[in-house]
Scaffold this active site. Sequence first.
Site, PDB file in Angstrom:
ATOM      1  N   LYS A 145       9.726 -29.981   2.620  1.00  0.00           N
ATOM      2  CA  LYS A 145       9.758 -28.728   1.878  1.00  0.00           C
ATOM      3  C   LYS A 145       8.337 -28.336   1.486  1.00  0.00           C
ATOM      4  O   LYS A 145       7.434 -29.153   1.513  1.00  0.00           O
ATOM      5  CB  LYS A 145      10.612 -28.883   0.614  1.00  0.00           C
ATOM      6  CG  LYS A 145      12.090 -29.074   0.931  1.00  0.00           C
ATOM      7  CD  LYS A 145      12.956 -29.120  -0.312  1.00  0.00           C
ATOM      8  CE  LYS A 145      12.630 -28.064  -1.307  1.00  0.00           C
ATOM      9  NZ  LYS A 145      12.653 -26.688  -0.790  1.00  0.00           N
ATOM     10  N   GLY A 146       8.187 -27.067   1.122  1.00  0.00           N
ATOM     11  CA  GLY A 146       6.875 -26.605   0.675  1.00  0.00           C
ATOM     12  C   GLY A 146       6.277 -25.523   1.540  1.00  0.00           C
ATOM     13  O   GLY A 146       5.145 -25.116   1.315  1.00  0.00           O
TER      14      GLY A 146
ATOM     15  N   GLU B 146       9.633 -27.414  -7.226  1.00  0.00           N
ATOM     16  CA  GLU B 146      10.930 -27.702  -6.593  1.00  0.00           C
ATOM     17  C   GLU B 146      11.328 -29.158  -6.846  1.00  0.00           C
ATOM     18  O   GLU B 146      12.478 -29.451  -7.162  1.00  0.00           O
ATOM     19  CB  GLU B 146      10.850 -27.421  -5.092  1.00  0.00           C
ATOM     20  CG  GLU B 146      10.770 -25.930  -4.790  1.00  0.00           C
ATOM     21  CD  GLU B 146      10.524 -25.603  -3.329  1.00  0.00           C
ATOM     22  OE1 GLU B 146      10.699 -24.449  -2.973  1.00  0.00           O
ATOM     23  OE2 GLU B 146      10.149 -26.498  -2.557  1.00  0.00           O
TER      24      GLU B 146
ATOM     25  N   THR C  25      13.339 -22.002  -3.894  1.00  0.00           N
ATOM     26  CA  THR C  25      12.455 -20.911  -3.485  1.00  0.00           C
ATOM     27  C   THR C  25      12.555 -20.690  -1.976  1.00  0.00           C
ATOM     28  O   THR C  25      12.677 -21.657  -1.216  1.00  0.00           O
ATOM     29  CB  THR C  25      10.996 -21.275  -3.824  1.00  0.00           C
ATOM     30  OG1 THR C  25      10.906 -21.504  -5.230  1.00  0.00           O
ATOM     31  CG2 THR C  25      10.034 -20.148  -3.461  1.00  0.00           C
TER      32      THR C  25
ATOM     33  N   GLY D  13      16.441 -24.385  -0.216  1.00  0.00           N
ATOM     34  CA  GLY D  13      16.317 -24.462   1.235  1.00  0.00           C
ATOM     35  C   GLY D  13      15.465 -25.649   1.635  1.00  0.00           C
ATOM     36  O   GLY D  13      15.094 -26.496   0.817  1.00  0.00           O
ATOM     37  N   ALA D  14      15.126 -25.702   2.911  1.00  0.00           N
ATOM     38  CA  ALA D  14      14.255 -26.769   3.432  1.00  0.00           C
ATOM     39  C   ALA D  14      13.566 -26.266   4.688  1.00  0.00           C
ATOM     40  O   ALA D  14      14.053 -25.350   5.352  1.00  0.00           O
ATOM     41  CB  ALA D  14      15.075 -28.012   3.755  1.00  0.00           C
TER      42      ALA D  14
ATOM     43  N   LYS E   3      16.860 -25.983  11.217  1.00  0.00           N
ATOM     44  CA  LYS E   3      16.135 -26.899  10.314  1.00  0.00           C
ATOM     45  C   LYS E   3      16.560 -28.362  10.479  1.00  0.00           C
ATOM     46  O   LYS E   3      15.901 -29.258   9.967  1.00  0.00           O
ATOM     47  CB  LYS E   3      16.362 -26.478   8.851  1.00  0.00           C
ATOM     48  CG  LYS E   3      16.068 -25.012   8.524  1.00  0.00           C
ATOM     49  CD  LYS E   3      14.604 -24.707   8.563  1.00  0.00           C
ATOM     50  CE  LYS E   3      14.247 -23.291   8.171  1.00  0.00           C
ATOM     51  NZ  LYS E   3      14.482 -22.912   6.795  1.00  0.00           N
TER      52      LYS E   3
ATOM     53  N   SER F 225      13.283 -17.706   1.541  1.00  0.00           N
ATOM     54  CA  SER F 225      14.098 -16.577   2.010  1.00  0.00           C
ATOM     55  C   SER F 225      15.591 -16.921   1.981  1.00  0.00           C
ATOM     56  O   SER F 225      16.423 -16.036   1.760  1.00  0.00           O
ATOM     57  CB  SER F 225      13.666 -16.176   3.422  1.00  0.00           C
ATOM     58  OG  SER F 225      13.763 -17.276   4.299  1.00  0.00           O
ATOM     59  N   THR F 226      15.946 -18.194   2.179  1.00  0.00           N
ATOM     60  CA  THR F 226      17.365 -18.580   2.118  1.00  0.00           C
ATOM     61  C   THR F 226      17.849 -18.556   0.666  1.00  0.00           C
ATOM     62  O   THR F 226      18.946 -18.077   0.371  1.00  0.00           O
ATOM     63  CB  THR F 226      17.573 -19.986   2.734  1.00  0.00           C
ATOM     64  OG1 THR F 226      16.832 -20.061   3.947  1.00  0.00           O
ATOM     65  CG2 THR F 226      19.032 -20.248   3.021  1.00  0.00           C
TER      66      THR F 226
HETATM   67  O1  5RP Z   1      10.360 -25.451   0.445  1.00  0.00           O
HETATM   68  C1  5RP Z   1      10.439 -24.247   0.392  1.00  0.00           C
HETATM   69  C2  5RP Z   1       9.486 -23.415  -0.374  1.00  0.00           C
HETATM   70  O2  5RP Z   1       8.438 -24.183  -0.910  1.00  0.00           O
HETATM   71  C3  5RP Z   1      11.548 -23.551   1.093  1.00  0.00           C
HETATM   72  O3  5RP Z   1      12.764 -24.079   0.681  1.00  0.00           O
HETATM   73  C4  5RP Z   1      11.383 -23.752   2.566  1.00  0.00           C
HETATM   74  O4  5RP Z   1      10.082 -23.309   2.955  1.00  0.00           O
HETATM   75  C5  5RP Z   1      12.439 -22.979   3.357  1.00  0.00           C
HETATM   76  O5  5RP Z   1      12.191 -21.613   3.240  1.00  0.00           O
HETATM   77  P1  5RP Z   1      13.092 -20.530   3.954  1.00  0.00           P
HETATM   78  O6  5RP Z   1      14.425 -20.546   3.280  1.00  0.00           O
HETATM   79  O7  5RP Z   1      12.340 -19.235   3.718  1.00  0.00           O
HETATM   80  O8  5RP Z   1      13.183 -20.865   5.415  1.00  0.00           O
END
Ligand code: 5RP
EC number: 5.3.1.6
Length: 220
Positions: A94-95, A103, A28, A82-83, A121, A30-31
């Site tokens: 994450k989260g 996840e 989950t 993603g992370a 990151k 944006s990545t």
């Molecule tokens: O852990 C997550 C969602 O619960 C996402 O992987 C984390 O927040 C990274 O998000 P993004 O790709 O938008 O930077």
Amino acid sequence: MTQDELKTLVGQAALHYVEAGSIVGVGTGSTVDKFIDALAASGIKVAGAVSSSVRSTERMKGLGIPVLDAAEVQGLGVYIDGADEIDHGGHMIKGGGAALTREKIVADLAERFICIADESKLVQALGKFPLPVEVIPMAAAQIARRFAAMGGVATLRAGVVTDNGCHILDVTGLQITEPRAFEANVNQWPGVVTVGVFARNRANVCLLGTSEGVKTLTFD
Ligand SMILES: O=C(CO)[C@H](O)[C@H](O)COP(=O)(O)O
């Protein structure tokens, strides 16, 4: 390159790990949205995806990628996500998108966790990003007191109810130098649903988007 372009780059690079006819685990954020878009555009026909959130499910269904229930699969080859932070051992926070519990469940089904992230990151030690912890609402105050005893400050994420009907505490002020022990400890506190440290389910590979291109970090 902008952060958005780096996310697109690693989303596309993750296709290398997706086999036609396989079932892929999908995280989950944006990545991951970039990965989903790249998968839909790639012509790679997967048998289906196991999704970690309503958000990713809706995006995949909208793009014609079949979504399967986690209970329908015995295991997955890869989980792509993603992370918020990743250290040099593949441990992650994450989260940020509040999807950490699902996840971790989908990551646990997979043989390999492929983390896709831009270079902002990568950290020496986890803890600069506020640590998300999904909690049963009635336990939130007691869990916040436990974090305070460790030097952390836990704040309830306002207005957020997770896909599981729970709340999120975001904890600042922690330096997580022993991620595996930290995860095991917090997981046993009554009312903790999931702590956003992914150590037992750490990444096997990180595709890191940098201005020089995608760097592949392996942690096996
Ligand atoms: O852990 C997550 C969602 O619960 C996402 O992987 C984390 O927040 C990274 O998000 P993004 O790709 O938008 O930077």
